[in-house]
Design a protein around this motif. Structure first.
Motif, PDB file in Angstrom:
ATOM      1  N   LEU A 304       0.839  -1.197   0.000  1.00 37.06           N
ATOM      2  CA  LEU A 304       0.000   0.000   0.000  1.00 37.06           C
ATOM      3  C   LEU A 304       0.877   1.252   0.000  1.00 37.06           C
ATOM      4  O   LEU A 304       0.611   2.219  -0.732  1.00 37.06           O
ATOM      5  CB  LEU A 304      -0.927  -0.022   1.222  1.00 37.06           C
ATOM      6  CG  LEU A 304      -2.092   0.964   1.240  1.00 37.06           C
ATOM      7  CD1 LEU A 304      -2.982   0.803   0.022  1.00 37.06           C
ATOM      8  CD2 LEU A 304      -2.924   0.767   2.517  1.00 37.06           C
ATOM      9  N   ASP A 305       1.941   1.211   0.803  1.00 39.35           N
ATOM     10  CA  ASP A 305       2.888   2.339   0.812  1.00 39.35           C
ATOM     11  C   ASP A 305       3.495   2.526  -0.582  1.00 39.35           C
ATOM     12  O   ASP A 305       3.581   3.651  -1.089  1.00 39.35           O
ATOM     13  CB  ASP A 305       4.025   2.073   1.815  1.00 39.35           C
ATOM     14  CG  ASP A 305       3.532   2.122   3.254  1.00 39.35           C
ATOM     15  OD1 ASP A 305       2.465   2.737   3.487  1.00 39.35           O
ATOM     16  OD2 ASP A 305       4.189   1.533   4.133  1.00 39.35           O
ATOM     17  N   GLU A 306       3.906   1.405  -1.174  1.00 41.62           N
ATOM     18  CA  GLU A 306       4.564   1.511  -2.483  1.00 41.62           C
ATOM     19  C   GLU A 306       3.578   1.982  -3.553  1.00 41.62           C
ATOM     20  O   GLU A 306       3.942   2.751  -4.451  1.00 41.62           O
ATOM     21  CB  GLU A 306       5.193   0.167  -2.873  1.00 41.62           C
ATOM     22  CG  GLU A 306       6.092   0.302  -4.089  1.00 41.62           C
ATOM     23  CD  GLU A 306       7.318  -0.597  -4.047  1.00 41.62           C
ATOM     24  OE1 GLU A 306       7.721  -1.047  -2.959  1.00 41.62           O
ATOM     25  OE2 GLU A 306       7.882  -0.848  -5.136  1.00 41.62           O
ATOM     26  N   ALA A 307       2.327   1.546  -3.437  1.00 35.89           N
ATOM     27  CA  ALA A 307       1.309   1.989  -4.393  1.00 35.89           C
ATOM     28  C   ALA A 307       1.128   3.500  -4.304  1.00 35.89           C
ATOM     29  O   ALA A 307       1.025   4.190  -5.329  1.00 35.89           O
ATOM     30  CB  ALA A 307      -0.009   1.270  -4.111  1.00 35.89           C
ATOM     31  N   GLN A 308       1.105   4.004  -3.064  1.00 32.11           N
ATOM     32  CA  GLN A 308       0.920   5.446  -2.893  1.00 32.11           C
ATOM     33  C   GLN A 308       2.136   6.212  -3.415  1.00 32.11           C
ATOM     34  O   GLN A 308       2.012   7.234  -4.073  1.00 32.11           O
ATOM     35  CB  GLN A 308       0.610   5.756  -1.419  1.00 32.11           C
ATOM     36  CG  GLN A 308      -0.856   5.398  -1.091  1.00 32.11           C
ATOM     37  CD  GLN A 308      -1.119   5.136   0.392  1.00 32.11           C
ATOM     38  OE1 GLN A 308      -0.217   5.154   1.215  1.00 32.11           O
ATOM     39  NE2 GLN A 308      -2.391   4.861   0.725  1.00 32.11           N
ATOM     40  N   ALA A 309       3.323   5.662  -3.161  1.00 36.89           N
ATOM     41  CA  ALA A 309       4.554   6.329  -3.616  1.00 36.89           C
ATOM     42  C   ALA A 309       4.663   6.318  -5.141  1.00 36.89           C
ATOM     43  O   ALA A 309       5.159   7.267  -5.745  1.00 36.89           O
ATOM     44  CB  ALA A 309       5.770   5.648  -2.996  1.00 36.89           C
ATOM     45  N   LYS A 310       4.220   5.238  -5.756  1.00 32.26           N
ATOM     46  CA  LYS A 310       4.434   5.077  -7.195  1.00 32.26           C
ATOM     47  C   LYS A 310       3.213   5.409  -8.046  1.00 32.26           C
ATOM     48  O   LYS A 310       3.255   5.300  -9.266  1.00 32.26           O
ATOM     49  CB  LYS A 310       4.877   3.642  -7.492  1.00 32.26           C
ATOM     50  CG  LYS A 310       6.258   3.323  -6.916  1.00 32.26           C
ATOM     51  CD  LYS A 310       6.818   2.039  -7.488  1.00 32.26           C
ATOM     52  CE  LYS A 310       8.268   1.852  -7.075  1.00 32.26           C
ATOM     53  NZ  LYS A 310       8.740   0.479  -7.344  1.00 32.26           N
ATOM     54  N   GLY A 311       2.111   5.749  -7.378  1.00 26.90           N
ATOM     55  CA  GLY A 311       0.924   6.108  -8.136  1.00 26.90           C
ATOM     56  C   GLY A 311       0.202   4.921  -8.757  1.00 26.90           C
ATOM     57  O   GLY A 311      -0.491   5.062  -9.762  1.00 26.90           O
ATOM     58  N   TRP A 312       0.350   3.731  -8.153  1.00 25.77           N
ATOM     59  CA  TRP A 312      -0.436   2.603  -8.630  1.00 25.77           C
ATOM     60  C   TRP A 312      -1.910   2.839  -8.282  1.00 25.77           C
ATOM     61  O   TRP A 312      -2.224   3.593  -7.359  1.00 25.77           O
ATOM     62  CB  TRP A 312       0.036   1.293  -7.973  1.00 25.77           C
ATOM     63  CG  TRP A 312       1.441   0.901  -8.339  1.00 25.77           C
ATOM     64  CD1 TRP A 312       2.200   1.370  -9.374  1.00 25.77           C
ATOM     65  CD2 TRP A 312       2.271  -0.040  -7.642  1.00 25.77           C
ATOM     66  NE1 TRP A 312       3.439   0.767  -9.379  1.00 25.77           N
ATOM     67  CE2 TRP A 312       3.514  -0.106  -8.324  1.00 25.77           C
ATOM     68  CE3 TRP A 312       2.100  -0.860  -6.506  1.00 25.77           C
ATOM     69  CZ2 TRP A 312       4.558  -0.945  -7.912  1.00 25.77           C
ATOM     70  CZ3 TRP A 312       3.137  -1.687  -6.108  1.00 25.77           C
ATOM     71  CH2 TRP A 312       4.355  -1.725  -6.802  1.00 25.77           C
TER      72      TRP A 312
END
Lengths: 330, 330
Positions: A304-312
């Motif tokens: 979830l963190d990575e999705a928010q950081a990468k715009g997924w």
């Protein structure tokens, strides 16, 4: 010959004129939010020949996690209910289980006690219920179970606990020339007997965890026997490995719901050209379940963190999905 | 909408009228022998809806061995030539190879001496040339090699050492709704970079032997690193195991040329309904090579006996094939 060729061309032209008439909303169970728009925009980018991001059909590979992404996964992975039912069905042939953990607890419906033995207990349950028979016998057992078993909360067959918006998404992608694959931590042979009927995904496009099998001639008849030995765990960093092994090319779109899907989404999005990654976030306690960062099943934290950081794209089930299960439509 | 639907139907009907006009001989490089007839008869049996043996398209799975079945395999498996060329290319980075077998012999073009070390020597050569890089780096190396390397006898690119009659057979099966797969003892990642172009078989329908890979983040970029560890040998009894793992259903037709294919043919033909098994028998010393029961490469002995006992189709290359290699046409 020449005349007939011309007839074919005329016919194809008539088809092309008529086709737009069928173009209704391909995702009717999705609310008109940014998430739906992101999906449609991506598909248009890779399928329009005039687009800079055009991808020929052979490269349109999309991979989907199963548990929590295509069907529900609470209060336990559904395959675990299968294993429990198998322990009960096989118990008469195993009198020793009455005094042997983890089986003794399971037979008293004490799942927590059974799982106190940790990974080793889990493995013993899987091997006792998934190994020791031929591949065809196992497939038949799965078919029989999936046709009759019912989910403890909804009382529905497990194959009705699939997500209607995701069924539409699978169909929409395929209508746009995508090849859709399942890439699940669940057992490959547990899924294959029914994925074609339920998701339109044939066995050869199903990837999952596996145990080893051995070829044998029994009375001159060849069989594959399922051995009590882990072959591959298709989870986390195993997902890109399995995708490479089975598909041999990188997906341009990947769909998951938990930290077990993080590496698959990283792998899919790190290729060149347009890429798409989506996480299903379980936010609807009323129609389904609410869980994320601290859940023991389907934990969604790092991803979830990575999705928010990468715009997924992150699907908020409560907000983005008009209906969740097919039976809500009736 | 209704009018347009009718237009589509009319158009499809016109297409269906025009199609038979294209029906030329789909197997022009095959002589009109019993072998060709057996193929056509089988395909008609499983594709005519009125046939008792009708198989819906989803079940039309055909598996093909590669070495000796789709392309030549003499005087050595072509992948071994790739490994030899890689040893030479990598030698400057490995000064220690000058005094270390099997590399020392290889670098003096003494293949026999190098292979005196048996399976262990072979494994060392494979690992030194196939492991230690990312999957993308390896694929690029294969692409570069296959584009430039030449067969020692014919001086042709290896991709021209494919069998024209088998190319026609692949296309004929696909035109009849079959999904065609390669199931080879060769390396899965050695084949995938070029099979789609050469055989029309996409990477996800290529099955072969493999080494393990590991997912890593390198400077934040995900890669799969090829490890010096055997994952799976896709030969003999391994072929049905791999078919089950990758495809998840039993082929209804299987094609091979050696004892390494025996179990695949047994597995394919043991299913219910119409089944087809074919062996390519290398009988043409003039246009290709002659070998069978005593060859160290592509030995055809037990499988030939079983084919004769079970009535499998055996292709006599000299008698049944009008031309063997595509370049004979020119």
């Amino acid at each position: 010959m020449k005349v007939r060729k011309r007839l074919v061309l005329v016919a194809l032209w008539i088809v092309s004129l008529a086709l737009p008439a069928f173009a209704a909303d391909p995702l009717p169970s999705w609310n008109d939010t940014a998430q739906k728009k992101a999906i449609v925009t991506f598909v248009e980018r890779v399928t329009k020949e005039s687009s800079l991001d055009f991808v020929p059909p052979s490269g349109r590979i999309a991979t989907f996690d199963q548990d929590g992404t295509l069907w529900a996964e609470q209060p336990m992975y559904f395959q675990f209910f299968f294993a429990l039912d198998r322990v009960k069905a096989l118990a008469p042939k195993h009198p020793e289980w009455k005094d042997k953990e983890p089986f003794a607890s399971l037979l008293k419906d004490n799942v927590k006690g059974a799982l106190a033995g940790g990974e080793r207990a889990m493995l013993e349950i899987v091997m006792a219920t998934h190994a020791g028979m031929t591949t065809e016998e196992f497939a038949q057992t799965v078919k029989d179970w999936i046709a009759t078993a019912r989910h403890p909360k909804t009382g529905r067959p497990y194959t009705e606990m699939v997500y209607q918006p995701m069924l539409e998404l699978l169909a929409y992608l395929r209508a746009n020339g995508f090849k859709t694959f399942i890439v699940s931590g669940g057992g490959i042979e547990f899924m294959r007997p029914w994925t074609e009927k339920v998701y339109g995904i044939p066995p050869e496009q199903v990837i999952g965890s596996s145990i080893k099998t051995k070829f044998e001639l029994r009375d001159g008849k060849p069989v594959l026997v399922r051995l009590p030995e882990i072959d591959f765990i298709d989870d986390k960093a195993g997902k890109p490995v399995a995708i490479n092994q089975h598909i041999g090319r990188r997906p341009i779109a990947a769909f998951g719901n938990s930290d077990g899907d993080l590496q698959m989404l990283q792998w899919a999005t790190a290729g060149s050209g347009a890429r798409f990654a989506l996480l299903v976030h379980h936010t609807d306690a009323e129609r389904e379940w609410t869980y994320d960062r601290t859940s023991s099943i389907g934990r969604l934290d790092k991803a979830l963190d990575e999705a928010q950081a990468k715009g997924w794209t992150v699907v908020d089930m409560k907000n983005d999905w008009k209906i969740i299960f097919p039976f809500e439509k009736r």
